[in-house]
Structure formats: C-alpha cells, structure tokens
Design an enzyme around this catalytic site. Structure first.
Site, short mmCIF file in Angstrom:
data_model
loop_
_atom_site.label_atom_id
_atom_site.label_comp_id
_atom_site.label_asym_id
_atom_site.label_seq_id
_atom_site.Cartn_x
_atom_site.Cartn_y
_atom_site.Cartn_z
N ASP A 101 0.72 -1.21 0.38
CA ASP A 101 -0.18 0.01 0.16
C ASP A 101 0.97 1.15 -0.34
OD1 ASP A 101 -2.81 -1.24 0.22
OD2 ASP A 101 -2.60 -1.42 2.26
N PHE A 102 1.99 1.48 0.99
CA PHE A 102 2.63 2.30 1.36
C PHE A 102 3.74 2.11 -0.42
CE2 PHE A 102 0.90 1.94 5.02
CZ PHE A 102 1.18 2.72 6.22
#
Length: 705
Positions: A59-60
């Site tokens: 996600d990051f």
C-alpha cells in the site's frame, strides 16, 4: 475532454485493461505481498512461510510510486501544457521493486527463506537479551567488525576459534555462532548491547516494541511525531514525513478528517456550488453531513503517559505554520531553462548518482522517466557489480563516469559535473562526504539551483545519525519486527534477504527530489532533501506499529502466519503450496462459508453466528480446520482464481520464480528485454506505472568500460 491538461492517475490492483485475466480481482495491500513472493521469503527454512500479510507494505510503495509518476507528469505539463493518464497496477508496481531478485530467480539463484540470515553477513540475526521479549539486532559484514565484536563481548576465544575466524567460516557455522552470540546477549540489556556495538562501529539496535518506538530518541529529536488538530479529538498524535526538505518543509496541520468534515469547502470553494444547491444535495442525501460517534470512543488513553515522555510537543497550541509559498520571492534562474532532450517526462533533468544498494532505486526511477542520470563509480567499480543481477537492474539506464574521490583531481571532476547538474542523490553515511573533501554547502552555493538528496540510515542529524545500519537494523528500530514471526522464536525481518527498508526509503527520496524540483520552479532555488531509512520504515508500519497501538493500547505480538483478530486470515496450505486469505467484510465470509459448505458438506459453517467477527475471533482453531479442509482440495493458483471469482480476497503465496509464469503480467506485456553487457540478453522487471504521453523506458546498466 473536460480538462485536457489534467493528470489522471488510476491506481488499481491489476491495471485498467478489461481483457486481462485479473482485471476485476480484489487487490488489497496485504494480498499483494504474497502474490509477488515477499511472504514466501519471510520465515524459517524449517517451517512454512510466516508472511506479513497484515503489514500492508505494498500500500505504501504503491502510493509513493503514484506520487513519483504524478509529479513527473506535472513536470512534463510544465514544459508542454499537456496532461496525461497514469495506469498504475499494484501488482506491477510492487514487482518492479524486486527487479534484482526476479533476475536472480531467473538465473537460478533466488532468495531463500532463512530466518534473519543474509548472504555474506555473519553473525546476522535477532538475539535474545535480558528481560521478557527483549531482543537485539546484530549485523556483521566483515572480519574487522567480527574482531571488534569479540573485543566488545570480551570473548577472545571466539576470535581464535577456526569456525569463526573468517567470513566464509562463520557462514559455514552459523548455528554454533548464533548459539554463542545468544549466550552473551542474554546476560545484557538490548540497549547495552546495541550501544556498545555501535560505539565499535557495528550495526546493531534494540528490537523496539510499540511504546518504545513512540519514545525513540532519534524520532523525537527529528520531530517525527506531531500533535495535530482533529475534528473530534481536539488533538491527536500522528506520524510525520520521512522526507525533510530544507527550504520548503511539509507540514501536518491536522489529523485525518472525519467522514464528511470538508463537504462545505469542497462543494463551495472547489466546485463552486451555491448554498441553495448544497442544501438540495444534502436534502436528497447525495452528500451527507459529518459523521458523529459515541463520545466514549473519543478518549485517548495514551495522553497521560506520552505527555510525560514527550513534554516538548505542542499539546495545546498548534505549531506555527511555515511561511506561505507566496511569501518567498522567486529568485532569477541562473541557467537556461532545461528543454526536453528526450521523450520522457523528466527529459532534460540532469542527475548525478552517488548511491549504492537499495538506495539506487531512486535514481533508477528518475532515469526511466527520462532524466539523464550519470552514475559515479570508483576505479574498482561499484560494489553492486559484485552481484550482476543487482547492478543490471538497479543501475540500469544510466551513463557512467569513473572518478577517484580520494584524489583532488577526482573531487574537482565531480565538482565540475555538479555545477551543471539539477540533482545529486547520495547514500553516503552522514559526514562521509566531508571526510572525502566534498562540501555539499559549498557546491550548493556554486550551483544555487541544485537539489541534493541524501538517503541515510537514521537521517542527517539526531543522536543516532552516526549509527551504522542495515535492512535488519532499520526494521528492528521501526516497531514492526517485534510483531512478525512465530511466538516461540525470534522476531523476523519482512522480506527476508530483500532490503525492503532501503527500497522504501529510495521511493521516499524520489518523491522528495521531485517535490524539490517543483519547488524550484517557484523559488528559483534548490535545497537539501534528507531521507531517513529508519523513519521510512516507521511510517510504513502503522498496522502493527505505534498508530494501531495508540488506538487501543494493545501491544502487537507475533502470531505466526495466522491473524486471530481477523479470523480466518493468514496463510493456508494447498496441494502445492500456500494461499493468503484475508476476510474483512462480512460478504467475504458469507462467500467463503458457502464455498466450504459446497465442497465439504459442512453445515455448521453456515451458522449465522459466524458472520460476526467477534464470534470468529473466539473460535480460531475451528475456523482454521474448516478453511484448511477447503484449501487442501486445490492448487494455490486454482484456489486463487476460484476464490476471486467468488469475490473473496485470496492470492497465492508465490515464489519469485512463479511470477515468471504469471498470466496477468504476460497479458499486460510487463516484462522487458535488455542486452546487459555482463549477463547478455535478459528478461527483466518492467514498469511500475504507465504514462500515456511519456512512456517509461528502460535500458541496460553501463559496462565497466
């Protein structure tokens, strides 16, 4: 058609091509890690993969990749007036970071699951220290460091033991070596061991749990934690940015907004609706007012003790905001504005690359977006050349200059290059450039438009700026490591031998560089970009780190490869490997329960009580038995495809070699062919994103000649 100069980024799981196999599959961050092979290399050689599926590393990295692509597209628009669309498939962006290890796998030498050990380093692991659940990370990379460790530990017999005398011997006898180190560390506190070893120049750190990360002196000194305005809570503790810009620093003026908090601003100020139109939209429930919650949920139990440890944070009054960008008078540009020297979004941007290892991913991203990147190598060549797959991928698409920075002539040559550069990116330890006679401040005065980015283990300042580090030490200091692995063994580094912390920091650096380049268009001046690998790891660890802990004050513990809080969630065996199952919405449970019933005639699984997450939490063993009765009927690819067809968040636990056969990557034409001067023609990792007007373009690494 509405806005021709708009930059539109579509971040999806598998891309925007509807004819591809995975187009409408569910894709969450915790599913991407097993899909691209990260879960498979996390764990112990004698046990199933441990994985880290509740840690949404992808996600990051996908968000950061998108930020890089968007800012590159804005740079192109600044030159041409053209907008463009960006297609970012999370599968491709996450896999793109693993280029060296994908090529290693293709060459027959894939990374292996081996606990916390690393090729070429011994001892390298997490060792028990005095106290319950206290551990210390130690990484030794040379014989000189080993001799220093023996001195610190007051164990001269280790130095004389033929099993440990050389790096090759230590790598061949890691079990007795780890036993000896553990016997010593058990008698000392983790802080003592780390401090002693760091003073001797050895990479080490305590394995911090959530409360200790919150009060970490390095994060505190660098102002990483911020108390920001919150619509309901008044004030709340939030994470800062791992990127520090010297001239145009970012700010965090408020915590995450409440649902619907900014309706009026968006509708009135951004969209231009009248009060009557907003009232009509609200009446028809097209938009809803700000959501409210039970006042009892607003308590922040951590405030009393955290204020004791952090008395200097602005708990009552918000910090003074920095001067607005409009208050800075733009300086005159000293050089002719760069023009597009090629077709890429960053065409004309001149970059000097002084990075090694995972940090080299930052200039690689700039190069593939069209920047002219020159890699500076010492006369003996970059250390990355010792691993041809690493050099072929992370050093790709660059020109090369051999410069001996230990000689005055070499430093003069580098200074000449820097005078005409836009960006310098380095990964030297703090102070190392000055020891070589390279003064960043002087060079920046000679070239006031220069953006100089430094990627360092702990940042350019703070009490631990001079600490030695490694991927293992970075994660140990982040608070994440404490929560990954089996409860009966030491904590585990995510991604095994793959340096995920350095790659994450390299992405942050690329974002920081492009932010500084964009700021230069307004101010006319460059600036220093300071990126900490440590802070990058902390910022990405929220699910198992400080943020989650402060919400409920529950200390995250190692739970193997299953997650009881979200049961059934984790890694489950199939006929040929494992699959990752993540069940959050009740619809996912309903679909899984029906599937179990269809294939096993299990009536109990359909009991409505199990639709409640709390009920499932209280029966983990039963649920695991039921899920395994289903997963063992399929291969991992069969279970993945059938589960996704039923709308369940499932992915296979792939090896890196499995990706070579992935049908989605093949259908999207992701793989690229390059002619490497050392390895010959190879199929290598493709683009992390697709820009419609300025396509990503790769190329081979420069030859030694």
């Amino acid at each position: 058609a509405i806005r021709p100069d708009v930059v539109y980024a579509a971040i999806s799981g598998f891309g925007i091509d509807p004819e591809t196999p995975y187009y409408d599959f569910i894709a969450w961050g915790p599913n991407q890690a097993p899909l691209i092979g990260l879960d498979e290399v996390t764990g112990w050689a004698d046990r199933p993969p441990s994985g880290f599926s509740v840690f949404s590393y992808p996600d990051f990295t996908n968000g950061l990749h998108a930020a890089v692509a968007v800012m590159a597209a804005l740079e192109h628009r600044a030159r041409t007036g053209e907008g463009q669309s960006i297609d970012l498939a999370q599968l491709e962006a996450t896999a793109a970071m693993l280029g060296p290890w994908l090529l290693d796998a293709a060459l027959g030498d894939p990374p292996r699951r081996d606990g916390n050990r690393a090729p070429g380093a011994a001892p390298h692991g997490i060792y028990p220290s005095r106290g319950r659940e206290r551990w210390v990370a130690i990484a030794v990379f040379s014989d000189d460091e080993w001799r220093k460790l023996c001195t610190v530990a007051e164990r001269p017999e280790w130095r004389d033991d033929p099993r440990f005398a050389t790096a090759e011997a230590r790598l061949a006898h890691q079990d007795p070596l780890d036993e000896a180190i553990s016997a010593w560390t058990r008698t000392r506190s983790d802080d003592e061991v780390a401090e002693w070893l760091q003073r001797a120049g050895i990479a080490a750190a305590p394995v911090l749990d959530n409360p200790r990360v919150t009060t970490d002196p390095q994060l505190r000194d660098r102002g990483f934690w911020i108390v920001a305005d919150h619509a309901r809570l008044g004030r709340d503790l939030v994470t800062g940015s791992p990127i520090r810009l010297s001239a145009t620093p970012g700010t965090t003026e408020r915590a995450g907004p409440a649902l619907g908090q900014d309706n009026a601003y968006v509708l009135r100020e951004v969209c231009g609706y009248s009060e009557d139109e907003i009232a009509a939209l609200t009446r028809d429930r097209v938009v809803l007012p700000m959501a409210h919650c039970d006042e009892a949920a607003l308590a922040r139990p951590y405030f009393p003790w955290i204020r004791h440890f952090m008395p200097d944070l602005p708990w009552v009054q918000p910090a003074e905001p920095p001067p607005a960008a409009g208050d800075v008078r733009p300086a005159a540009r000293s050089r002719t504005p760069r023009t597009a020297a090629g077709s890429g979004a960053l065409a004309g941007l001149r970059v000097i690359d002084l990075t090694e290892g995972g940090a080299a991913y930052a200039p690689r991203l700039l190069a593939d977006l069209g920047a002219e990147v020159t890699k500076i190598e010492p006369p003996g060549g970059s250390p990355m050349r010792l691993r041809p797959a690493t050099f072929a991928t992370l050093a790709g698409n660059r020109t090369r200059r051999t410069i001996d920075l230990t000689r005055a002539e070499g430093r003069s040559e580098l200074a000449s290059l820097i005078r005409s550069a836009d960006v310098v990116c380095d990964s030297f330890p703090p102070g190392e450039l000055r020891k070589l006679g390279i003064d960043v401040a002087d060079l920046s005065r000679e070239n006031p438009e220069l953006v100089w980015c430094s990627i360092t283990p702990f940042g350019l300042d703070g009490p631990r700026r001079d600490w030695k580090s490694s991927n293992l030490v970075s994660w140990a200091s982040s608070g994440l490591l404490h929560a990954i692995g089996d409860p009966d063994r030491a904590p585990l580094v995510p991604g095994g031998p793959i340096p995920l912390a350095e790659l994450l920091a390299a992405l942050q650096a690329a974002v920081g560089i492009l932010a500084a380049v964009r700021a230069r268009a307004t101010t006319g001046r460059g600036q220093r970009v300071d990126v900490s690998v440590h802070a990058s790891a902390v910022a990405a660890s929220v699910e198992l780190g400080v943020t989650a802990f402060l919400d409920d004050m529950i200390l995250r513990r190692r739970a193997g490869n299953r997650r009881r809080q979200l049961a059934p969630t984790g890694l489950y065996p199939t006929r040929d490997g494992y699959v990752a199952v993540v069940i959050l919405p009740v619809a996912h449970w309903d679909a899984l329960a029906r599937w179990i019933h269809e294939r096993t005639d299990n009536e109990a699984v359909l009991d409505p009580m199990f639709r409640d997450l709390g009920q499932r939490y209280d029966a983990p063993e039963l649920l695991e038995e039921w899920v395994e009765s289903l997963t063992r009927l399929y291969t991992k690819q069969e279970f993945f495809e059938e589960g996704q067809r039923r709308g369940i968040s499932i992915t296979p636990v792939n090896t890196l070699a499995d990706l070579a056969r992935d049908p989605q990557l093949a259908a999207r034409g992701w793989w690229q062919e390059v002619d490497d001067p050392v390895l010959g023609r190879q199929r290598v990792a493709g683009a992390p994103y697709r820009l419609s007007r300025t396509p990503w373009q790769t190329g081979p690494a420069p030859s030694a000649g």
